[in-house]
Structures are given as C-alpha cells and as structure tokens.
Design a protein around this motif. Structure first.
Motif, mmCIF file in Angstrom:
data_model
loop_
_atom_site.group_PDB
_atom_site.id
_atom_site.type_symbol
_atom_site.label_atom_id
_atom_site.label_comp_id
_atom_site.label_asym_id
_atom_site.label_seq_id
_atom_site.Cartn_x
_atom_site.Cartn_y
_atom_site.Cartn_z
ATOM 1 N N HIS A 160 0.670 -1.876 0.061
ATOM 2 C CA HIS A 160 -0.151 -0.431 -0.119
ATOM 3 C C HIS A 160 0.858 1.103 -0.792
ATOM 4 C CE1 HIS A 160 -2.900 2.523 0.778
ATOM 5 N NE2 HIS A 160 -4.015 2.008 0.427
ATOM 6 N N PRO A 161 0.510 2.306 -0.602
ATOM 7 C CA PRO A 161 1.196 3.249 -1.257
ATOM 8 C C PRO A 161 1.407 3.781 0.612
ATOM 9 C CG PRO A 161 -0.982 3.797 -2.493
ATOM 10 C CD PRO A 161 -0.338 1.943 -2.147
ATOM 11 N N PHE A 172 1.851 -6.267 4.462
ATOM 12 C CA PHE A 172 0.664 -6.006 5.085
ATOM 13 C C PHE A 172 0.187 -4.978 4.747
ATOM 14 C CE2 PHE A 172 3.008 -9.719 7.159
ATOM 15 C CZ PHE A 172 2.364 -10.512 7.073
ATOM 16 N N HIS A 173 -0.693 -4.294 5.529
ATOM 17 C CA HIS A 173 -2.269 -4.018 5.546
ATOM 18 C C HIS A 173 -2.892 -4.011 6.219
ATOM 19 C CE1 HIS A 173 -4.683 0.109 4.301
ATOM 20 N NE2 HIS A 173 -5.360 -0.516 4.592
ATOM 21 N N VAL A 269 3.700 8.936 2.127
ATOM 22 C CA VAL A 269 3.778 8.745 0.324
ATOM 23 C C VAL A 269 4.663 8.055 -0.175
ATOM 24 C CG1 VAL A 269 2.939 9.570 -2.058
ATOM 25 C CG2 VAL A 269 2.125 10.305 -0.010
ATOM 26 N N ARG A 270 4.865 6.561 0.033
ATOM 27 C CA ARG A 270 5.923 6.116 -0.934
ATOM 28 C C ARG A 270 5.965 5.466 -2.153
ATOM 29 N NH1 ARG A 270 3.611 2.528 3.019
ATOM 30 N NH2 ARG A 270 4.144 2.544 5.093
ATOM 31 N N ARG A 271 4.600 5.358 -2.452
ATOM 32 C CA ARG A 271 4.330 5.763 -4.587
ATOM 33 C C ARG A 271 3.952 6.605 -5.060
ATOM 34 N NH1 ARG A 271 3.343 0.055 -4.333
ATOM 35 N NH2 ARG A 271 1.350 0.354 -4.474
ATOM 36 N N ALA A 365 -5.108 -6.818 10.268
ATOM 37 C CA ALA A 365 -3.574 -6.900 8.981
ATOM 38 C C ALA A 365 -4.637 -7.632 7.297
ATOM 39 C CB ALA A 365 -2.594 -7.760 8.971
ATOM 40 N N ARG A 366 -4.521 -7.093 6.210
ATOM 41 C CA ARG A 366 -4.741 -7.186 5.104
ATOM 42 C C ARG A 366 -4.085 -7.982 4.403
ATOM 43 N NH1 ARG A 366 -7.411 -2.862 2.258
ATOM 44 N NH2 ARG A 366 -5.241 -2.627 1.583
ATOM 45 N N ILE A 367 -3.821 -9.382 3.176
ATOM 46 C CA ILE A 367 -3.429 -9.390 3.074
ATOM 47 C C ILE A 367 -3.828 -9.719 1.249
ATOM 48 C CG2 ILE A 367 -1.675 -11.362 1.591
ATOM 49 C CD1 ILE A 367 -1.893 -12.552 4.662
#
Length: 379
Positions: A160-161, A172-173, A269-271, A365-367
């Motif tokens: 996730h960005p 993991f989100h 903001v990673r991306r 956590a979401r995958i």
C-alpha cells in the motif's frame, strides 16, 4: 478515502480472546502519552506480553517505483478442471449468509490446504463473494508464511502506498485504532463513518482474493459490511446494463495520497499516486459473471461524459450499492476468524460503532494480492 476494518480485545493481552464474557474483568492497554515516532511503533509502546507486537504499525519514508504490469492467472481456473471443486469442504460445516452472497465456514484449516485446496478455495470465494472461516490457526503462523506461502499463492502482493505496516513487512496493510491513535480515515463531520469501497482500485491491476484477520478486537462492534456488486449489476434493467457496459471510469489514488501528505496516517506516500481507467462493468475470469466496478472512494468520473452526466450515473450507482440491503451481508468477527473476499466483485465498509477509549483497540492486517487488469468479456 479508504476505510478498512478491525476489532480489538479488552482483556490482558497474553491470550487471544476477542470477545470476552461480560463477567470477566478486563484490562485495557494504555497508550496515552505515547510519543509519535515514524521509526518506532506508531500505535504505542511495544508490550512484550502482546503476542502480536511484531505487527504493530510503523511508518517509514521509503520510496517505491511505480508498479509494473504482470501476467496473472487466477488459481480458481484450475479448480474448474477438478471433478469435485468443493472437495476441500468435504468435512466442513458451511452456512450461506444469504442465498446468493456470503458464506460462513467451520471445520477447515486454511493453513492445511494444499495447492489443490487453495485452487478450490479461490473458486469458492469467487462464487460466494465473501467467506468467513472460523477458528483458524492463521495467527499462529509466521509473517513469512502468511505472505510467502499464503498470500503469494493468489497473486503478486500489493504494498500500500500510504498505510502503516509492521516493521520489515510492508506487504501487510494494517488497520489500527486505539484510544490515542488511528491509522485509517475518520469522519467527524458526517452522519456515519460507513464508506463503501473496493480496495485500491486505482491500480492498473487491482486486488483479487483478499485476506483479513484481526489480532485484537473490541468486545463488541467493529463488524464489517459487504455488498455484492454482481447482484447489484443484476438488479439493473437490461437496457441500462447494456449502456453501462460501454463505459469506462477513472479511478484515482490522488486524494488518498494528498490526505497523507497533509500529515494524516503518518504523512507517508511511498509511491506516487496513479489514475487508471477501468470498465464500469467487469467480468470475473473464473465465474464469467459480470459485476459493477465503481466505488465512491476511488471512482472519479466516467470517460467521455460531461460532468453532470457522469455524476448523475455514478451517484445513482453509489446510492444503489449503499441501499441494497438485500444484497449485502454484515460479518460479525469472532476469535481467530479469517475473512476472505473477492475484491473484484464486492465492496465493503468498516462499521466504526465502538469507542476505542472505552471498548478497546482494533488491530488487524490485510494481505492483498493483485489480480488481472479488469476486463469485460463481450457476449
């Protein structure tokens, strides 16, 4: 902005019991006074007694390049060749949540499924939309197993960005809320926190089969609502469906990134955000069924229509999804439950009906494996 779902425990955190008996005395974790630090656990001080301290949220300033396209083959396609595609449910108890949407399963351990079983699972989730698996040992596995042995089987793992993630495990989100911190969107200026959405649909190849599990949950509340976009499509008139199938919609991650840039959710903001055009109606690669593919979180405008025309159609569809109680389900979490849904044909909303100061922490956590680029199969 995208909300996600979680739940929390309210007793001492040495054991996992998400919904304690009301007669038990509870002790809530105290995170008041915790100093926020990007390089430390954003949710509070690490508690060695908490078995899932490894999954507490952190933020960093890492920058990732744009995602590249890849070829995706849904594992459920292999299950179409099996003589009995529901073989993995042979010893299970299965209850339909509604006649056409959702299922609740006991008696199957997801961690014990082999390749054949996971292929059948993918087909089953595609057919039911959302499936709850009870009494799982999923939380007992290592994060490496969760990501590499489980999540990667269903597609390339999405990072996730903007969201928080466990240290060293950005795939993991995390969804997290306690009495002093929240890393999901909050709405204090609206009647309700409900926001129907499908996850990160702005990506060129959005997610398919998605896994969510909770480490910590309030004693009550924090359920998750799901809506079938397949059934929503079927409720429309044939002529309207035919018109919608000619349209494309722009999905945007810009607003989500700007929300973080404003200092929310860690300010990360990673991306760089993207905007992508997807068909308004998409086909599922395994079932062949069609579904609406719009959501208020990320859909912005219909390509080629004037603003008023686009808004009229999109708002009608958003309203249709939100009010479609007869093609929605409400998932009630239980200890060790794992929820799987097909993000291509469903939308969901967190139900933030609990007070974290009184009811406890939510931590999950979401995958999120990516799938194929959305397409519409012409008949």
């Amino acid at each position: 902005m995208a909300t996600t779902i979680t739940e929390t425990i309210t007793e001492p955190l040495r054991t996992l019991r998400l919904r304690p008996e009301s007669s038990e005395k509870t002790e809530k974790p105290n995170f008041k006074g915790t100093k926020y630090d990007h390089d430390k656990d954003a949710g509070g001080n690490k508690d060695d007694a908490y078995p899932y301290a490894w999954a507490l949220p952190t933020f960093n300033n890492d920058k990732y390049p744009p995602l590249t396209s890849f070829e995706h083959k849904d594992p459920g396609l292999e299950a179409l060749k099996h003589e009995n595609p529901k073989e993995f449910l042979a010893n299970a108890e299965v209850s339909d949540l509604t006649p056409r949407f959702g299922a609740d399963v006991s008696g199957v351990q997801l961690t014990q499924l082999d390749t054949r079983g996971k292929q059948q699972l993918a087909k089953f989730v595609a057919e039911r939309g959302v499936v709850v698996f009870r009494d799982q040992d999923f939380l007992d596995q290592t994060p490496e197993w969760m990501l590499n042995d489980w999540g990667s089987f269903f597609g390339r793992l999405h990072v996730h960005p903007t969201s928080a993630h466990p240290k060293d495990h950005p795939e993991f989100h995390l969804v997290y809320r306690d009495m002093s911190k929240t890393f999901n969107y909050e709405f204090t200026d609206r009647f309700t926190s409900s926001v129907w959405h499908s996850d990160v649909t702005y990506e060129e190849q959005p997610p398919g089969l998605t896994t969510l599990f909770l480490f910590d949950s309030p004693a009550s509340g924090g359920d998750t609502a799901y809506v079938s976009q397949t059934e929503a499509y079927k409720r429309l008139s044939p002529s309207f469906r035919a018109y919608l199938e000619t349209l494309e919609v722009i999905h945007s991650g810009v607003e989500q990134a700007n929300y973080s840039r404003a200092g929310n959710r860690g300010g990360t903001v990673r991306r760089e955000p993207v905007e992508t055009a997807h068909p308004l109606v998409r086909s599922h690669p395994v079932t062949g069924e069609k579904a609406l593919y719009v959501n208020k979180q990320f859909s912005r405008r219909i390509v080629g229509l004037k603003q008023e025309e686009s808004e009229a159609i999109l708002n009608l569809l958003y309203d249709h999804l939100a009010k479609g109680v007869d093609f929605q389900v409400r998932v009630k979490w239980s200890p060790k439950a794992v929820v799987l849904w097909d993000n291509r044909i469903t939308a969901h909303s967190a139900i933030v009906d609990f007070d974290s100061a009184q009811d406890g922490r939510r931590h999950g956590a979401r995958i999120t494996p990516q799938a194929e680029r959305p397409f519409l199969r012409k008949e």
